[in-house]
Write a protein that holds these residues in place. Sequence first.
Motif, PDB file in Angstrom:
ATOM      1  N   UNK A 247       1.000  -1.016   0.028  1.00  0.00           N
ATOM      2  CA  UNK A 247      -0.049  -0.118   0.139  1.00  0.00           C
ATOM      3  C   UNK A 247       0.723   1.704  -0.173  1.00  0.00           C
ATOM      4  N   UNK A 248       0.314   1.948  -0.351  1.00  0.00           N
ATOM      5  CA  UNK A 248       1.601   3.974  -0.637  1.00  0.00           C
ATOM      6  C   UNK A 248       0.675   4.223   0.398  1.00  0.00           C
ATOM      7  N   UNK A 249       1.404   5.539   1.684  1.00  0.00           N
ATOM      8  CA  UNK A 249       1.059   6.107   2.008  1.00  0.00           C
ATOM      9  C   UNK A 249       1.192   7.233   2.035  1.00  0.00           C
ATOM     10  N   UNK A 250      -0.023   8.039   2.033  1.00  0.00           N
ATOM     11  CA  UNK A 250      -0.211   9.659   1.342  1.00  0.00           C
ATOM     12  C   UNK A 250       0.820  10.506   2.283  1.00  0.00           C
ATOM     13  N   UNK A 251       1.416  11.641   1.723  1.00  0.00           N
ATOM     14  CA  UNK A 251       2.498  12.032   2.559  1.00  0.00           C
ATOM     15  C   UNK A 251       1.923  13.852   2.219  1.00  0.00           C
ATOM     16  N   UNK A 252       1.068  14.567   3.142  1.00  0.00           N
ATOM     17  CA  UNK A 252       0.666  15.789   3.318  1.00  0.00           C
ATOM     18  C   UNK A 252       1.839  16.867   3.125  1.00  0.00           C
ATOM     19  N   UNK A 253       1.846  17.188   2.055  1.00  0.00           N
ATOM     20  CA  UNK A 253       2.961  18.364   1.872  1.00  0.00           C
ATOM     21  C   UNK A 253       1.983  20.033   2.006  1.00  0.00           C
ATOM     22  N   UNK A 254       3.041  20.919   2.528  1.00  0.00           N
ATOM     23  CA  UNK A 254       2.639  22.389   2.952  1.00  0.00           C
ATOM     24  C   UNK A 254       1.956  22.830   1.884  1.00  0.00           C
ATOM     25  N   UNK A 255       0.827  23.788   2.307  1.00  0.00           N
ATOM     26  CA  UNK A 255       0.186  24.367   0.684  1.00  0.00           C
ATOM     27  C   UNK A 255       1.696  25.253  -0.235  1.00  0.00           C
TER      28      UNK A 255
END
Length: 76
Positions: free
Chosen positions: A38-46
């Motif tokens: 599975x792939x884990x989504x990494x949130x990036x700064x706006x």
Amino acid sequence: MQLNRTFFLTAITLILLLTRPSPGEAKMEHSTPLKDQTFEQIEQPLLLKLAVTAGGLGLIGLELWWFLFKDKANTP
């Protein structure tokens, strides 16, 4: 004419030799099945998202200017 044919045959031979798989490569088995990964989504700064988008749009604009409008800008 002979040089062109020799060059062509040499190029084809090199391509065939360099792109064929190694004997062990075709029989290699994966340690984990692909369906379990599975792939884990990494949130990036706006701000980072906006900077990457602006940079991409800037490069696209530069490319359009270079190929379409550069000659028109340099003519007197």
